[in-house]
Write a protein that holds these residues in place. Structure first.
Motif, short mmCIF file in Angstrom:
data_model
loop_
_atom_site.label_atom_id
_atom_site.label_comp_id
_atom_site.label_asym_id
_atom_site.label_seq_id
_atom_site.Cartn_x
_atom_site.Cartn_y
_atom_site.Cartn_z
N VAL A 48 0.83 -1.22 0.00
CA VAL A 48 0.00 0.00 0.00
C VAL A 48 0.86 1.27 0.00
O VAL A 48 0.44 2.32 -0.51
CB VAL A 48 -0.97 0.01 1.19
CG1 VAL A 48 -2.02 -1.07 1.05
CG2 VAL A 48 -0.23 -0.12 2.51
N PHE A 49 2.08 1.19 0.56
CA PHE A 49 2.95 2.37 0.56
C PHE A 49 3.39 2.69 -0.87
O PHE A 49 3.44 3.86 -1.28
CB PHE A 49 4.19 2.13 1.44
CG PHE A 49 3.85 1.75 2.87
CD1 PHE A 49 2.67 2.18 3.47
CD2 PHE A 49 4.72 0.96 3.61
CE1 PHE A 49 2.37 1.84 4.78
CE2 PHE A 49 4.42 0.61 4.92
CZ PHE A 49 3.25 1.04 5.50
N GLU A 50 3.70 1.63 -1.65
CA GLU A 50 4.08 1.82 -3.05
C GLU A 50 2.88 2.32 -3.87
O GLU A 50 3.02 3.16 -4.76
CB GLU A 50 4.62 0.52 -3.64
CG GLU A 50 5.95 0.07 -3.05
CD GLU A 50 7.06 1.09 -3.31
OE1 GLU A 50 7.06 1.70 -4.41
OE2 GLU A 50 7.90 1.28 -2.42
N MET A 51 1.71 1.78 -3.55
CA MET A 51 0.50 2.20 -4.27
C MET A 51 0.21 3.68 -4.01
O MET A 51 -0.25 4.41 -4.89
CB MET A 51 -0.70 1.33 -3.82
CG MET A 51 -0.56 -0.15 -4.24
SD MET A 51 -1.81 -1.20 -3.49
CE MET A 51 -3.24 -0.73 -4.46
N PHE B 120 -4.02 6.09 -4.63
CA PHE B 120 -4.87 6.72 -3.61
C PHE B 120 -3.97 7.56 -2.70
O PHE B 120 -2.75 7.36 -2.65
CB PHE B 120 -5.65 5.70 -2.78
CG PHE B 120 -4.82 4.56 -2.27
CD1 PHE B 120 -3.90 4.75 -1.24
CD2 PHE B 120 -4.96 3.28 -2.80
CE1 PHE B 120 -3.14 3.70 -0.77
CE2 PHE B 120 -4.21 2.23 -2.32
CZ PHE B 120 -3.29 2.43 -1.31
N SER B 121 -4.57 8.48 -1.99
CA SER B 121 -3.82 9.32 -1.07
C SER B 121 -4.79 9.89 -0.02
O SER B 121 -5.87 10.36 -0.36
CB SER B 121 -3.14 10.48 -1.82
OG SER B 121 -2.45 11.32 -0.93
N PRO B 122 -4.40 9.79 1.27
CA PRO B 122 -3.19 9.16 1.81
C PRO B 122 -3.42 7.68 2.04
O PRO B 122 -4.54 7.19 1.95
CB PRO B 122 -3.00 9.90 3.14
CG PRO B 122 -4.42 10.16 3.59
CD PRO B 122 -5.19 10.46 2.33
N SER B 123 -2.35 6.98 2.40
CA SER B 123 -2.45 5.58 2.80
C SER B 123 -2.88 5.55 4.28
O SER B 123 -2.18 6.07 5.15
CB SER B 123 -1.11 4.88 2.64
OG SER B 123 -1.12 3.65 3.35
N ILE B 124 -4.03 4.93 4.53
CA ILE B 124 -4.54 4.87 5.90
C ILE B 124 -3.64 3.98 6.75
O ILE B 124 -3.39 4.26 7.93
CB ILE B 124 -5.99 4.35 5.92
CG1 ILE B 124 -6.86 5.24 5.04
CG2 ILE B 124 -6.54 4.32 7.35
CD1 ILE B 124 -6.82 6.71 5.41
N ALA B 125 -3.11 2.87 6.14
CA ALA B 125 -2.20 1.99 6.88
C ALA B 125 -0.98 2.76 7.37
O ALA B 125 -0.52 2.58 8.51
CB ALA B 125 -1.77 0.82 5.99
N ARG B 126 -0.44 3.61 6.50
CA ARG B 126 0.73 4.42 6.89
C ARG B 126 0.39 5.34 8.07
O ARG B 126 1.17 5.47 9.02
CB ARG B 126 1.21 5.24 5.70
CG ARG B 126 2.38 6.17 6.03
CD ARG B 126 2.86 6.92 4.81
NE ARG B 126 1.81 7.70 4.17
CZ ARG B 126 1.38 8.88 4.62
NH1 ARG B 126 1.91 9.41 5.74
NH2 ARG B 126 0.44 9.53 3.96
#
Length: 473
Positions: A55-58, A64-70
């Protein structure tokens, strides 16, 4: 019971249940690798296989932005925010984490809900609301134009007339108190009604109260009303006041300077919070009324005299508007003469016209009574004149212009024509200068050069006094 049922469900069955959800569900490792997504996530993103991607690479690729996982990993807490996809869709995404035995983040679970349809619907509603507001304004203008066919105090070509018209449109929907000032007869009531017609309150009552025409002992009951048995001689059923009658509409308080001092505090309370009490009643009433006040006196002088409250003056004076007297906007006189001639010809079934001599004479008349005086004179002339053309000799004998004409004719019998003409010119010079207080403005108004005016002042031995008026030396 619930725990036992969940124990009976194997992992595959739980995944099938989650797959029935129509919102995207993601399960990621703490390094961002996707372990599992439900079918809704595949349907929504339509970018092929998701499991195994990071997901960070995606996020870096702009999917998408931002990554919620991040954000969950960075903040180590539950996160909920709006995520924007590469297709410019808006998704409300929430994320939380599952800990390992050491209390560290092991997995991140995210849930999304598409917002774009709701946002698009909101935008469409905003467009519709904007269009409706435009239509409402256009309808108000059409209603106003229709009403102006019967009555309009602001016919004219002067800058003052255009300013008044534009100002009415500008402040109509600014739902605040307005203070109109100006001499008697300039059309303050008509201007207040014009504002009401242009406002969103135009289909609600417009109430006019002349504070100078009602005895001081009765004005409070007229304004606020009274309960049954409030005082001796009161109506047995009580009375609704004008404030209640004007609810949702506009109340014009004409000649506000004449309102009694003891009543001003009660009026101030209503202006501040839209509440009041009827006479003889302890119950607080409310009314949504726009107040327009009008006066032909200097309220600040009344404040200095102690007959008008300073706080009430400032509360009324939120949007002040002074309407100039007719003699200061002479360009409007001829259009107004023609307007009222047409109006009263139609009303009384006549076909009168005005002679050039009469038009010129009325153009130069001072009009101390302003538009009201002009309207009344035109109605009288249309009614009393016999021939098709109305001339100076049709003016009423008590009209000041007619009296001055008679005096000049008497003088003509006693002096020669050149002397008589000089007297007229001298009289016009004095009158015009004392109105304008300027040789340049006098020249402009009389259609001559400033040097011509200076030469005539010397010829007739006229000088400017300490009071800035033209007098004989």
């Amino acid at each position: 019971m619930t725990a036992r049922i969940l124990q009976q469900l194997n992992g595959q069955m739980l995944l099938k249940i989650i797959n029935t959800l129509k919102d995207p569900i993601w399960i990621n490792e703490k390094n961002g690798n996707v372990l599992w997504v439900n079918q809704a996530a595949y349907d929504y993103f339509s970018i092929g296989e998701l499991v195994g991607k990071n997901v960070f690479e995606m996020e870096k690729q702009g999917l998408f932005s931002p990554s919620i996982a991040r954000l969950v990993i960075e903040q180590k807490q539950f996160v909920s925010t709006t995520q924007i996809t590469q297709n410019n869709d808006h998704v409300l995404v929430s994320g939380d984490y599952i800990q390992d035995e050491n209390g560290e983040i092991q997995y991140i679970v995210t849930h999304g809900r598409q917002l774009s349809p709701a946002i698009n619907q909101t935008k469409e509603l905003e467009k519709i609301e904007s269009i409706l507001q435009l239509y409402k304004q256009q309808i108000r203008q059409l209603i106003l134009q229709k009403n102006q066919q019967d009555e309009d105090f602001y016919v004219g070509k002067s800058k003052a007339a255009h300013y008044i018209s534009e100002w009415a449109q500008k402040i109509a929907d600014i739902d605040t108190t307005i203070l109109l000032t100006g001499e008697t007869g300039v059309g303050k009531t008509a201007f207040a009604y014009r504002i009401h017609q242009l406002s969103s309150r135009n289909n609600k009552p417009f109430i006019h109260l002349d504070c100078s025409a009602i005895p001081e002992s009765l004005i409070e009951s007229e304004l606020f009303g009274y309960k049954k048995g409030a005082f001796t001689g009161a109506n047995a059923n009580g009375k609704i006041g004008l404030i209640a009658t004007a609810d949702q509409g506009t109340l014009l308080l004409d000649e506000i300077g004449e309102i009694p001092l003891h009543l001003q505090s009660k009026l101030l309370q209503f202006l501040q919070n839209k509440t009041y009490r009827m006479i003889g009643d302890n119950k607080v009433q409310q009314a949504d009324v726009r107040i327009i006040a009008a006066t032909n006196v200097n309220l600040m002088e009344r404040v200095k005299e102690g007959t008008f409250r300073k706080d009430l003056f400032y509360r009324l004076n939120v949007v002040p508007m002074n309407i100039a007297p007719l003699r200061e906007r002479k360009e409007d006189i001829i259009p107004l003469l023609n307007f009222y001639l047409s109006k009263f010809n139609k009303k009384y079934g006549r076909q009168h016209t005005l002679s050039k001599n009469l038009m010129d004479a009325l153009y130069n008349y001072r009009w101390e009574g302003n538009i009201r005086e002009l309207e009344n004179l035109m109605e009288r002339l249309v009614i009393t004149s016999d021939g098709p053309k109305i001339d100076i000799n049709n003016l009423p004998s008590d009209f000041p212009l007619q009296q001055s004409q008679q005096i000049l004719l008497q003088n003509l019998e006693e002096v020669s024509l050149p002397i008589y003409l000089d007297q007229i010119e001298k009289s016009i010079l004095i009158k015009t200068y004392n109105e304008t207080n300027s040789t340049w403005k006098t020249a402009k108004q009389l259609g001559v050069s400033q040097s011509y005016i200076i030469r005539r002042l010397k010829k007739y031995n006229l000088k400017i006094s300490d009071a800035k008026e033209l007098v004989e030396e």
